[in-house]
Structure formats: structure tokens, C-alpha cells
Design a protein around this motif. Structure first.
Motif, PDB file in Angstrom:
ATOM      1  N   ASP B 331       0.828  -1.206   0.000  1.00 26.14           N
ATOM      2  CA  ASP B 331       0.000   0.000   0.000  1.00 26.14           C
ATOM      3  C   ASP B 331       0.861   1.254   0.000  1.00 26.14           C
ATOM      4  O   ASP B 331       0.560   2.233  -0.691  1.00 26.14           O
ATOM      5  N   ASP B 334       2.182   1.696  -3.468  1.00 21.47           N
ATOM      6  CA  ASP B 334       1.136   2.107  -4.410  1.00 21.47           C
ATOM      7  C   ASP B 334       0.769   3.581  -4.212  1.00 21.47           C
ATOM      8  O   ASP B 334       0.616   4.329  -5.169  1.00 21.47           O
ATOM      9  N   GLU B 337       3.547   5.788  -5.482  1.00 21.67           N
ATOM     10  CA  GLU B 337       3.500   5.861  -6.938  1.00 21.67           C
ATOM     11  C   GLU B 337       2.419   6.842  -7.383  1.00 21.67           C
ATOM     12  O   GLU B 337       2.615   7.637  -8.301  1.00 21.67           O
ATOM     13  N   GLU B 338       1.267   6.766  -6.692  1.00 19.48           N
ATOM     14  CA  GLU B 338       0.163   7.662  -7.036  1.00 19.48           C
ATOM     15  C   GLU B 338       0.571   9.119  -6.815  1.00 19.48           C
ATOM     16  O   GLU B 338       0.335   9.984  -7.658  1.00 19.48           O
ATOM     17  N   TYR B 361      -5.992   3.560   1.826  1.00 20.26           N
ATOM     18  CA  TYR B 361      -5.203   2.355   1.557  1.00 20.26           C
ATOM     19  C   TYR B 361      -5.177   1.432   2.776  1.00 20.26           C
ATOM     20  O   TYR B 361      -5.531   0.274   2.703  1.00 20.26           O
TER      21      TYR B 361
END
Ligand code: SF4
Ligand code: SF4
Lengths: 263, 435
Positions: B331, B334, B337-338, B361
Motif C-alpha cells: 500500500d 502504491d 506511486e500515485e 489504503y
């Protein structure tokens, strides 16, 4: 029943202008929890037996702040820590022993950064040292040949790499030490740490202490040895849950040694 | 026209390396979104840890089967890459097997590569079977959604194909087979192509050669999007990994300052700030998003191999709770990255997107299930610490949101009022001695 134990306080030592050899940090569980108080007393008896000059803080002791810190309340933790450190430093404490791995870890690892530097030992390490110095003798007594498994407390084992001291002591009892499939660095938690002791567990399919108790029962022990008052409670509840309390008892290492010599 | 292959090769190389450099830059930028921590101490111990844990793979051997297979693939991967050096030189200068000039040692070298290639191939097949046929539990937990599962398989297919291409390239290389030195494995593959004409053979050899090197360049650029990034990041991650006892959690400095002020009788809490001191914006306690974590925690997230050793040792996960330390790491990556993409889209600054790591998340239910037992930290083969992220997020919940579970609030009130987590009076602390 009252058997009067001689438990001197730091204040009393101070009044006589003396310093004890070691400060016994009793901890909240050791002071208030009925099961843990028995461990405290067993350890005190061993200290007397080995003629260790020790003292406690008594009413000047306060929670180390461990459960607050693990719950995320760094404020409360540091308030507790700073207060305790003030008391300890005022008494010029150098060496601390405690029967609680959480107190042990917190004072040993997290107090130095806040100004509290002491030599800190877990009671199993301390007893082992007394044994090595020849100040304490350990006999098997009633535990000779008994099947004993040791449940590693997370905050003693993985957190501080103390795996051998408790095991050495059990072996000294001439007992048969059997290891669970998860032991030492892969020992499974009893479920109490990280402030879990004080709340209901999250939704799942089993309680952690039941899982751990099942692992312990797999090796068919007569005694589950513990080195932490919280593990002791969790494992005792687990054994009750499995309805095995007539076959298996949970005992702290200090109790094993004290009982072996009928202290 | 004669130089066309060399030119094409150089272009492929530049594009491959260029993209890779771009990804590395982005990676570093994203990791630096975390705040700073001091890791400058004890360099010699850090080098040692890196040598033992990343290079020496000591922690992998705690699970001997996976550990052995992994070492084969890892050693194979590194050693066979020496061959890539030759391919690059050949490709640029139009030579053929330039290192063969060294004579006999070349045969030994290539022979070793061929044996390793077969070992890697077999290990990768076993890895694939463990994941897809035996379905080892840790590869099928709920956080292993479609993409993480495919990612793991794509890597395995990549390696299978690369190893096959390497062996086919050698088997169809007529001059190399004629040398008859180092073709320990490929000599048995060569007969499969025996009926083909020399020119067809040459075409196959060239095709295998090109696909091998292009495959490697593609793989290199796939890393950034994959858990396979660990082959690079395991090194810095084990170097910077904590040297403290696992039980030691950091003491928040911002809190220390405030506590000192509160406890210092000489400080007037209502005094106006002294002339000249800048009014600091109060620090945010704990973490609700990736920017509140430190860069090591973010590096941890990119390093995670999604192997699930942490989760399989986690007492909460084993007893059916939602918490999975691997998911905490996935999480975090991720979300990072977002945030990174958001920054790319908005010309270098992050535009509020109404999301954060907490709740969007990682749920509070997961965070409160942790026993802080350190089993995940101990289990991780590349020195990742999921627990530190859990703790930082709890700190945010408690100190910024007062959102602890009710029972914990009463525990904390007890500590505050009586110096114990239960409602007993501090004055009764020594009563046990007379009971
Ligand atoms: S520290 Fe928390 S997350 Fe890690 S294994 Fe223990 S319970 Fe699970
Ligand atoms: S944190 Fe470590 S143990 Fe857990 S999945 Fe990632 S690499 Fe594996």
C-alpha cells in the motif's frame, strides 16, 4: 494469608546513606495483577536467598509508558519516561532488574535517548548471572524430569535477542526442555503486546493466545514456562480456553526456581 | 549498410539505458519525498549487513528450499550477466564472441554459464510450480491481487525465455559448436537444429542473440514497475536498515521538545515567543500519508519483494485479522506511486487529491490489530520494517485525531492519572509485599 516479606525501598536506603546493589523495577503488572504479584514475590525470595541487596521504588514507581507508546501516544510515554528518569537519576540508580520484558525493553532501549542510562537486566539474565557467580544454587526438586516448554516473550527474544538465559535456567532444574515448532526468533506472540492486552482483538477467526497455546500443547508439556507477566496471563487464558488447566500449568521461570527449593 | 546492425544495436542500448536512467531518477525523487533521518553511524556494521544479508542472502536460508532455489537464480543472474558484457561489445563493434580470444578459459566460462542457465531454468520452473500449482499459502493472501500475482509470473517467464534464448544462441552458433569448448549443454541442443541449413541456423542464432539482449533491456525497464526492483534496492535497503535492537522504537523529537517545555518550571507557557525566533509551524505527529514517513520507510516500500514471509509469521494475520505487514508495504508503494504520478502531472508539485495512505489504503482496523511483536521485521529477508509504518500511523491516529479504540483511551487515562494502565492508586503500588 500474610507472610511478611522484607522489601526495602530506595527511600529507605537513601535515608541510611546507602546504595543497593540493584534496583528491582516491579512494573504495573508485578505490582497490581494478582497472578503477576506471585511472580514478584517469588523473585524477591530468590533475591533474599542469594543475599542480593536490592531495593524497589515502591510508591515512587510509575508505569514506564510502554503501552502508551505502542498505542501511539508518544506524549504520554515521554511524560512517564521523563518523570521516571528524574526519580531514578535522583537516586543515582546504576543497575535495574525487572521481571517484565516490556519494562526491560523500554528502560534499556528507549530511556537512554531521554537521559536515563542504566544497566538493565531481565530477571532471567540476573538469575543466570547469580548462578554463574555461585551466589544462587538451583535444584530440580519437584521439577526434575518434568516436560517444560518455554514461550519466548517478544520483547525479550526478538526485541532484545535474549533467548538462552531462560533456557539455561530451565535446564538447571534438570527438567526436560522441549521446544515448540515456533520458538526463539520465530516464536509466536501471545497476543498481548502493542497494547493489545488492554483492548478486545480485531475481528478474526481465532485469538492469538489460543493459537499460541495450541502450539504449546502440541509438544505435550506439563509446564509452560513464561518470562513475562502478560504472556503468563494470555497463556493461562489459552489453556483454560482449551480446558487443559488440570494437565498444564503456566509458571514464570522465577516461580519454577523458587518453588523447586520450597521457598 | 554494413554497419546497420551496429547502429541499431547502439540505438537500442541508448534507449534502454536512457529509460532506465529516467526511472531511477523518478525513484530517487519519490523516495526523497519522505523526511530525513540520520543513518550516518557505524558504517562498518552497515557494510557488513549489506554483505551478509543482500550479497550473502543469509536471511533467505531460514527457509532452506526457497533459499537454495533463490541463490541459484541469483548467482546465475549475476554471473550470466558477464556474458552480457560480451554481447554489448560484440553488438557495438560488430565482432563475434570477442572474449573467445582468451582461449581455453573462455570455454570454461561459457561452460559454467550454460550449466547455470539450466539450473536457473529448473529453479524458475520449481518457483512457478510453488506459486501456481502447489499454491503456497503466502502467495495467495488477499493482498495478492491480479497484478502482484501476474507480476511474479511475468518475472519467471522472462527468466525462462532469457535462459532458453541463451542456450539456443549457443546451440545454433556453428563456429562456437565447432570450437567444441564450453558447449557442455548446448552440444545436446544443437542436434535438434541439425537438419537446418547453415544460413537458417545463422538466422536463428542472430535472432536468439538479438532477442536475448533486447529481452534484457526490456527486463531492466520492467524493474521499476515490479517487485523485481529488489534486485537493485536490496543493497541500499540492507545497508540503511536499522542497527538498533528491534524492540527500540524511536522517540519522537518533536514530542521531546514539547514535553521538556511542559516539565520545565522555568518556562512560562504563556510567554510570547522571544524576539527573532521564527514561529515554527507545529510538526505533524505521526503519519497519515507517505510524505509523513521517512525516506527509509519509502525505500523499504520500493524494496519489498512481496514474498509474504512477514505476513506468514504475523500473529494477527495467522488468526484471520485483516492486518498483513506485506500489504502495509504494498500500500505504501502504491500510494507513493500515485503521489509521484500526481507530481509528474502537475509540473513538479503535488496537488491535493483528497486521498491519503490512511483509510484510502490502510484501514484503522489493520493498524490496531498489530501486537508490535516484530515477527515481520525478523522474517524479512531484505531488512524491511513494516512495524515502523504501523507505529507512525497509530501515532497520527492517537496524537492528531484522538482516534484510539475506547479501551485504549481508558488505559491511557489510567496511566495519566494513576501511573498504571489499570485504575489502581499509585500509593498502593507496594501493597503486594504484605498480601
Ligand atoms: S509486528 Fe505487527 S504486523 Fe508485524 S508480525 Fe507482529 S503483529 Fe504482525
Ligand atoms: S516486507 Fe519483506 S518479508 Fe514482507 S513481503 Fe516484503 S520483502 Fe517479503
Amino acid at each position: 494469608m500474610s507472610e511478611l516479606l522484607n522489601v526495602p525501598t530506595m527511600a529507605e536506603f537513601m535515608a541510611q546513606g546507602k546504595q543497593p546493589e540493584v534496583l528491582f523495577w516491579v512494573g504495573c503488572a508485578g505490582s497490581f495483577d494478582d497472578r503477576a504479584k506471585k511472580i514478584t514475590k517469588a523473585f524477591v525470595k530468590l533475591l533474599h536467598k542469594a543475599k542480593v541487596e536490592f531495593a524497589v521504588l515502591g510508591t515512587e514507581e510509575s508505569c514506564t509508558g510502554d503501552p502508551a507508546k505502542r498505542a501511539g501516544n508518544e506524549f504520554l510515554f515521554q511524560m512517564q519516561a521523563v518523570t521516571n528518569i528524574e526519580v531514578l537519576n535522583a537516586y543515582e540508580v546504576k543497575k535495574i532488574v525487572t521481571a517484565c520484558p516490556h519494562c526491560f525493553n523500554t528502560i534499556k532501549n528507549e530511556y537512554p535517548g531521554l537521559g536515563g542510562n542504566y544497566e538493565v537486566m531481565h530477571h532471567t539474565q540476573f538469575l543466570k548471572a547469580l548462578l554463574d557467580e555461585g551466589r544462587l544454587t538451583i535444584e530440580g526438586g519437584q521439577f526434575k524430569g518434568k516436560r517444560i516448554t518455554f514461550h519466548d516473550p517478544c520483547y525479550l527474544g526478538r526485541a532484545n535477542n535474549v533467548y538462552e538465559a531462560p533456557r539455561d535456567l530451565i535446564k538447571k532444574l534438570e527438567a526436560e526442555l522441549v521446544e515448540m515448532k515456533n520458538c526463539k526468533r520465530t516464536g509466536l506472540c501471545c497476543g498481548a503486546g502493542g497494547a493489545q492486552m488492554f483492548k478486545e482483538p480485531e475481528k478474526g477467526n481465532k485469538d492469538v493466545n489460543v493459537e499460541r497455546t495450541e502450539q504449546a500443547l502440541e509438544v505435550k508439556p506439563e509446564i509452560i514456562a513464561a518470562g513475562c507477566p502478560f504472556c503468563n496471563t494470555m497463556m493461562t487464558d489459552g489453556v483454560k480456553h482449551k480446558e487443559k488447566e488440570s494437565e498444564v500449568v503456566i509458571m514464570d521461570i522465577a516461580e519454577l526456581i523458587a518453588n523447586a527449593q520450597d521457598l | 549498410m554494413h554497419y546497420l546492425p551496429n547502429i541499431l544495436f547502439a540505438i537500442a542500448l541508448i534507449i534502454g539505458a536512457g529509460y532506465f536512467a529516467k526511472h531511477v531518477k523518478k525513484l530517487i525523487r519519490n523516495i526523497k519525498l519522505g523526511h530525513d533521518i540520520d543513518v550516518s553511524d557505524n558504517k562498518s556494521q552497515r557494510w557488513k549487513n549489506m554483505a551478509m544479508i543482500a550479497l550473502g542472502q543469509t536471511k533467505m536460508m531460514h527457509r532452506p528450499i526457497a533459499g537454495m532455489l533463490h541463490i541459484i537464480v541469483y548467482v546465475g543472474f549475476i554471473i550470466i550477466n558477464i556474458e552480457v558484457l560480451e554481447i554489448i561489445i560484440d553488438g557495438i563493434f560488430g565482432t563475434h564472441r570477442i572474449f573467445s580470444a582468451i582461449g581455453k578459459p573462455y570455454g570454461i566460462l561459457i561452460g559454467a554459464f550454460e550449466i547455470l542457465a539450466v539450473l536457473v531454468f529448473v529453479s524458475v520452473i520449481i518457483f512457478w510450480i510453488r506459486r501456481n500449482i502447489i499454491k503456497l499459502k503466502r502467495f495467495w493472501k488477499s493482498e495478492m491481487t491480479t497484478w502482484p500475482k501476474s507480476d511474479a509470473n511475468i518475472i519467471l517467464y522472462f527468466e525462462m525465455v532469457l535462459m532458453t534464448l541463451f542456450l539456443v544462441m549457443n546451440a545454433t552458433d556453428a563456429p562456437f559448436q565447432d570450437m567444441n569448448s564450453g558447449n557442455v549443454i548446448s552440444q545436446f541442443i544443437a542436434p535438434w537444429f541439425g537438419s537446418l541449413s547453415e544460413s537458417t541456423l545463422h538466422v536463428i542464432e542472430r535472432a536468439a542473440w538479438w532477442m536475448h539482449i533486447l529481452g534484457i533491456l526490456v527486463f531492466l525497464n520492467y524493474l521499476y514497475f515490479s517487485k523485481h526492483l529488489h534486485i537493485l534496492l536490496a543493497f541500499p535497503n540492507t545497508y540503511y536498515g536499522s542497527l538498533k535492537p528491534q524492540g527500540q522504537f524511536d522517540n519522537l523529537e518533536a514530542v521531546t521538545k514539547e514535553v521538556r517545555l511542559m516539565m520545565d518550571p522555568n518556562v512560562d507557557p504563556f510567554a510570547a515567543p522571544a524576539e527573532g525566533t521564527e514561529t515554527e509551524t507545529p510538526a505533524k505527529f505521526g503519519a497519515s500519508d507517505v510524505q509523513d514517513l521517512n525516506w527509509l520507510q519509502l525505500l523499504n516500500a520500493y524494496t519489498c519483494t512481496e514474498c509474504g514471509r512477514c505476513t506468514s509469521e504475523c500473529p494477527a494475520n495467522q488468526t484471520g485479522k485483516k492486518l498483513s505487514p506485506r500489504k502495509i508495504m504494498m500500500d505504501t508503494r502504491d500510494r507513493l506511486e500515485e503521489v509521484g504520478k500526481n507530481i509528474d502531472l502537475n509540473k513538479g508539485t503535488f496537488k491535493e487529491d483528497g486521498k491519503q495512505l490512511l483509510d484510502n489504503y490502510i484501514t484503522q482496523e489493520e493498524l490496531w490489530a498489530c501486537t508490535s511483536c516484530n515477527a515481520c521485521v525478523e522474517a524479512c529477508p531484505v531488512s524491511i520494517n513494516p512495524l515502523s509504518i504501523i507505529m507512525d500511523m497509530r501515532r497520527y491516529l492517537v496524537m492528531e485525531q484522538s482516534a484510539a479504540p475506547v479501551e485504549l483511551n481508558s488505559m491511557m487515562t489510567n496511566i495519566e492519572n494513576n501511573g498504571a494502565p489499570w485504575p489502581y492508586n499509585q500509593m498502593d503500588r507496594l501493597n503486594w509485599k504484605n498480601e
